[in-house]
Design a protein around this motif. Structure first.
Motif, PDB file in Angstrom:
ATOM      1  N   PRO A 114       0.574  -5.565   7.096  1.00 35.01           N
ATOM      2  CA  PRO A 114       2.020  -5.347   7.114  1.00 35.01           C
ATOM      3  C   PRO A 114       2.498  -4.033   6.503  1.00 35.01           C
ATOM      4  CG  PRO A 114       1.438  -7.037   5.518  1.00 35.01           C
ATOM      5  CD  PRO A 114       0.209  -6.758   6.316  1.00 35.01           C
ATOM      6  N   SER A 115       1.609  -3.223   5.926  1.00 32.73           N
ATOM      7  CA  SER A 115       2.055  -1.885   5.519  1.00 32.73           C
ATOM      8  C   SER A 115       2.372  -1.034   6.741  1.00 32.73           C
ATOM      9  CB  SER A 115       0.984  -1.191   4.666  1.00 32.73           C
ATOM     10  OG  SER A 115      -0.126  -0.767   5.459  1.00 32.73           O
TER      11      SER A 115
ATOM     12  N   SER B  26       5.606  -5.077  10.298  1.00 36.02           N
ATOM     13  CA  SER B  26       6.618  -5.567   9.355  1.00 36.02           C
ATOM     14  C   SER B  26       8.022  -5.144   9.767  1.00 36.02           C
ATOM     15  CB  SER B  26       6.314  -5.074   7.946  1.00 36.02           C
ATOM     16  OG  SER B  26       6.139  -3.661   7.912  1.00 36.02           O
TER      17      SER B  26
ATOM     18  N   ILE C  46       7.955  -6.631   3.078  1.00 34.00           N
ATOM     19  CA  ILE C  46       6.745  -7.429   2.889  1.00 34.00           C
ATOM     20  C   ILE C  46       6.992  -8.545   1.888  1.00 34.00           C
ATOM     21  CG2 ILE C  46       4.414  -7.348   1.908  1.00 34.00           C
ATOM     22  CD1 ILE C  46       4.193  -4.495   3.162  1.00 34.00           C
TER      23      ILE C  46
END
Length: 388
Positions: free
Chosen positions: A271-272, A277, A345
């Motif tokens: 999700p970075s 995200s 996140i």
């Protein structure tokens, strides 16, 4: 999609055994395995599947360890490729990996330090969409298409139709009157099967136990067209028939062609990566604003620059169907939704091994608890602050 009068719109979906979806599920299985051990794992895992071969490649930096052979074979087995006669199976396929570390040039901009907040993992533009066509606030064509392939997978796994094999596709055309779906114009199913079933029996079975269970009776009439295995035979399927690649079903993954798409895929990415995200947050924003009754249909765009935390732009398109102005809606978005990688996140609780489930039957319009971006917990406060 915003048209007056009567018009048609079509969306498609694919089963878990489709070659591209095999790859999405393998990539997300690798991600889940690593993020369960080290939530801060940086993963960009791509998969290719063809006759007798699964190749995984990409960039991974982690404190964990992934047994790629075990993860890949277990995923292929779970999908249903369990027999050599399928031309591809979990026991005999070759599994190769070519994985290296993430570039330190990227890491220096993405990783949080005492000097700067966690930045976006790449540049890019992400879209979110919601509308009132279904209870899940999704476009009807893609939800019906997902329903068909989900049911096709169920009847195979439960041996209701024991001649089915893992590969398959669906397509649904819905007729609209303005923005309202009024009937189903066409249903298309392609279902892989064994060598002994008669095509006439297969077509009759799928009409009854798949289409009849998914498409609402009130949406089908005497003019609805149904096409099942249009060539008359679909024995050879999966990676034996077509090469699969991660990220090649991004329209299936999102809104079925309704609205816009930024081009980035989701599967295999931690999700970075704002491809993932940011898209989840954009859906969360759109769904909550529609659930709040502020707008009946909404598209949200968020754009990022690599290494920079705050988005470079936010856009909302209400298609002329909002109860307040678009500038006010953008104010609500900035006031109520976290938009940096770190805060997105955290708010959506994305550092968990939840991603394999997302890799089939779409990332949106889901009811499972892992899909936190489908919550409508912001609707009440948005309605209040909008003055409705």
């Amino acid at each position: 999609m915003s048209q007056g009068g009567k018009h048609l719109f079509t969306s498609e979906s694919v089963t878990v055994g489709h070659p591209d979806k095999i790859c999405d599920q393998v990539s997300d299985s690798v991600l889940d395995d690593l993020i369960a051990q080290d939530p801060k794992s940086r993963v960009a895992c791509e998969t290719l599947a063809t006759t007798g071969l699964v190749l995984i490649a990409g960039e991974i930096t982690t404190l964990g360890y992934c047994d790629f052979q075990k993860v890949v074979r277990e995923m292929v087995r779970e999908i249903g490729y369990t027999k050599a006669e399928y031309g591809f199976d979990f026991q005999t396929c070759c599994v190769l990996s070519s994985i290296h570390e993430q570039s330190p040039d990227i890491a220096m901009g993405v990783d949080e330090t005492s000097e700067h907040e966690q930045g976006a993992g790449d540049q890019g533009l992400m879209f979110g969409y919601a509308c009132r066509e279904t209870k899940d606030l999704m476009p009807m064509p893609i939800m019906l298409a997902h329903g068909l392939v989900r049911r096709l997978t169920e009847v195979r796994r439960q041996n209701i139709l024991d001649y089915l094999r893992p590969d398959g596709k669906s397509q649904v055309t819905v007729e609209y009157d303005g923005d309202k779906p009024v009937r189903v114009e066409a249903v298309v199913i392609a279902a892989q099967h064994n060598t002994t079933v008669k095509i006439s029996d297969l077509r009759e079975d799928l009409k009854k136990v798949v289409i009849g269970e998914v498409i609402p009776a009130g949406m089908i009439d005497k003019n609805t067209k149904i096409y099942i295995n249009g060539t008359g035979r679909f024995e050879q399927g999966g990676p034996l028939a077509d090469t699969g690649i991660t990220g090649r079903k991004i329209i299936v993954d999102t809104y079925g062609g309704v609205g816009s798409h930024g081009g980035g895929s989701f599967s295999g990415k931690d999700p970075s990566k704002v491809d993932r995200s940011g898209s989840y947050m954009a859906r969360y924003i759109a769904k909550n604003l529609v659930a709040a009754g502020i707008v009946d249909k909404l598209e949200v765009q968020i754009a990022y620059a690599i290494g920079i935390a705050q988005p470079v732009s936010i856009m909302v398109d209400t298609f002329g169907a909002a109860k307040i102005g678009e500038d006010k809606i953008k104010e609500l978005v900035r006031a109520h939704f976290p938009l940096t990688p770190k805060t997105m996140i955290k708010h959506l609780d994305l550092l968990r091994p939840i991603y394999r489930k997302t890799a089939a039957f779409g990332h949106f319009g889901r009811t499972e608890p892992e899909f936190t971006w489908e919550r409508t917990d912001k609707a009440e406060v948005l309605r209040r602050d909008a003055g409705l």
